[in-house]
Design an enzyme around this catalytic site. Structure first.
Site, mmCIF file in Angstrom:
data_model
loop_
_atom_site.group_PDB
_atom_site.id
_atom_site.type_symbol
_atom_site.label_atom_id
_atom_site.label_comp_id
_atom_site.label_asym_id
_atom_site.label_seq_id
_atom_site.Cartn_x
_atom_site.Cartn_y
_atom_site.Cartn_z
ATOM 1 N N CYS A 107 -1.131 8.044 7.445
ATOM 2 C CA CYS A 107 -2.461 7.741 6.926
ATOM 3 C C CYS A 107 -3.391 7.318 8.066
ATOM 4 O O CYS A 107 -2.967 6.687 9.034
ATOM 5 C CB CYS A 107 -2.369 6.625 5.887
ATOM 6 S SG CYS A 107 -1.498 7.105 4.385
ATOM 7 N N CYS A 139 0.836 -1.201 0.000
ATOM 8 C CA CYS A 139 0.000 0.000 0.000
ATOM 9 C C CYS A 139 0.870 1.250 0.000
ATOM 10 O O CYS A 139 0.621 2.201 -0.751
ATOM 11 C CB CYS A 139 -0.923 -0.012 1.211
ATOM 12 S SG CYS A 139 -2.148 1.327 1.203
ATOM 13 N N CYS A 140 1.904 1.256 0.839
ATOM 14 C CA CYS A 140 2.806 2.410 0.875
ATOM 15 C C CYS A 140 3.524 2.597 -0.453
ATOM 16 O O CYS A 140 3.751 3.730 -0.895
ATOM 17 C CB CYS A 140 3.830 2.237 1.996
ATOM 18 S SG CYS A 140 3.168 2.465 3.665
ATOM 19 N N CYS A 193 7.611 3.833 5.829
ATOM 20 C CA CYS A 193 6.678 3.683 4.715
ATOM 21 C C CYS A 193 7.383 3.190 3.459
ATOM 22 O O CYS A 193 6.765 2.576 2.595
ATOM 23 C CB CYS A 193 5.963 5.005 4.428
ATOM 24 S SG CYS A 193 7.025 6.312 3.786
ATOM 25 N N CYS A 204 -3.594 3.616 9.423
ATOM 26 C CA CYS A 204 -2.347 3.061 9.952
ATOM 27 C C CYS A 204 -1.713 3.949 11.012
ATOM 28 O O CYS A 204 -0.518 3.809 11.315
ATOM 29 C CB CYS A 204 -1.360 2.831 8.808
ATOM 30 S SG CYS A 204 -1.980 1.711 7.531
#
EC number: 1.8.4.10
Length: 243
Positions: free
Chosen positions: A206, A125-126, A232, A209
């Site tokens: 985010c 995702c990062c 990240c 998280c």
């Protein structure tokens, strides 16, 4: 890795080493001024999360040159408070070139169609929402300012003021500043705090998280809590630190 990319990485490593030799332990406004006005004039950007301590570095940069590009990664998973803080600081500091960078919508649809990649694979995702967009945003620059500090994690405890990664020089003006120094600077210049700080958020990323940090907890305990993840990815590269 092709020859051009390898040459670029070697240039960045050599240049960072030369700059460390020239400027030793210099940090703060002095380092911002030399790097933006002498060494990389017109070729350096500030990458800012507009997070808990971002106002300090943004203010230092604005004091030197309000037109230095500021790159802000909008992952589409941020707190609304962060987006409003970005707008408030941009106006307050008179920043003239704040670039909000978003992930590629085609790639988001392909790799995270349900929007829950953060839960299933936070590293992926990062990469999708931060690492790849930043790489695109930094094309055409030779260097960038980061807001990392040595006190934040054990991995950052030995940070130099100038380093390299992925063919770019990275400049860390706040490496030696601790939380007390950052707060004293913020108060001295009457800079508004991030609205989530007083609610227990210490390091802000985010929304899915990021958690509050309990009293006595470590600085980044609220980031990716329970996953073992510490970064990240925008400050990591395959061959190592790049120093």
């Amino acid at each position: 890795m092709n020859a051009l990319a390898a040459d670029r990485k070697q240039w960045a490593r050599d240049h960072a080493a030369a700059l460390r030799n020239l400027y030793g332990p210099l940090d703060g406004e002095g380092l911002v001024k030399i790097m933006s006005q002498l060494e990389f004039r017109g070729r350096i950007a500030l990458v800012s999360s507009f997070g808990a301590e971002s106002a300090v570095l943004l203010h230092l940069v604005a004091k030197v040159d309000r037109s230095i590009p500021v790159i802000f990664l909008d992952t589409d998973k941020l707190f609304g408070e962060t987006l409003r803080y970005r707008d408030r600081l941009t106006r307050l500091l008179g920043l003239t070139d704040v670039r909000t960078i978003e992930p590629d919508p085609v790639e988001v649809e392909r790799r995270d169609p349900n929007g829950v990649l953060w839960r299933d694979n936070p590293d992926a995702c990062c990469r999708l929402r931060k690492v790849e967009p930043l790489a695109r945003a930094l094309e055409g620059f030779d260097a960038w300012f980061t807001g990392r500090k040595r006190f934040q994690t054990s991995e950052r405890a030995a940070l130099p003021n100038v380093e390299s990664a992925n063919g770019l020089v990275k400049v860390n003006p706040l490496i030696s500043w601790d939380q007390e120094a950052l707060e004293a600077y913020r108060v001295a210049y009457n800079l508004p705090p991030h609205p989530l700080v007083e609610d227990g958020y210490v390091s802000i990323g985010c929304m899915p998280c990021t958690d509050r940090v309990a009293d006595g907890g470590e600085y980044r305990d609220g980031r990716w809590a329970g996953t073992g993840k510490r970064e990240c990815g925008i400050h990591l590269e395959a061959e190592g630190s790049g120093i």
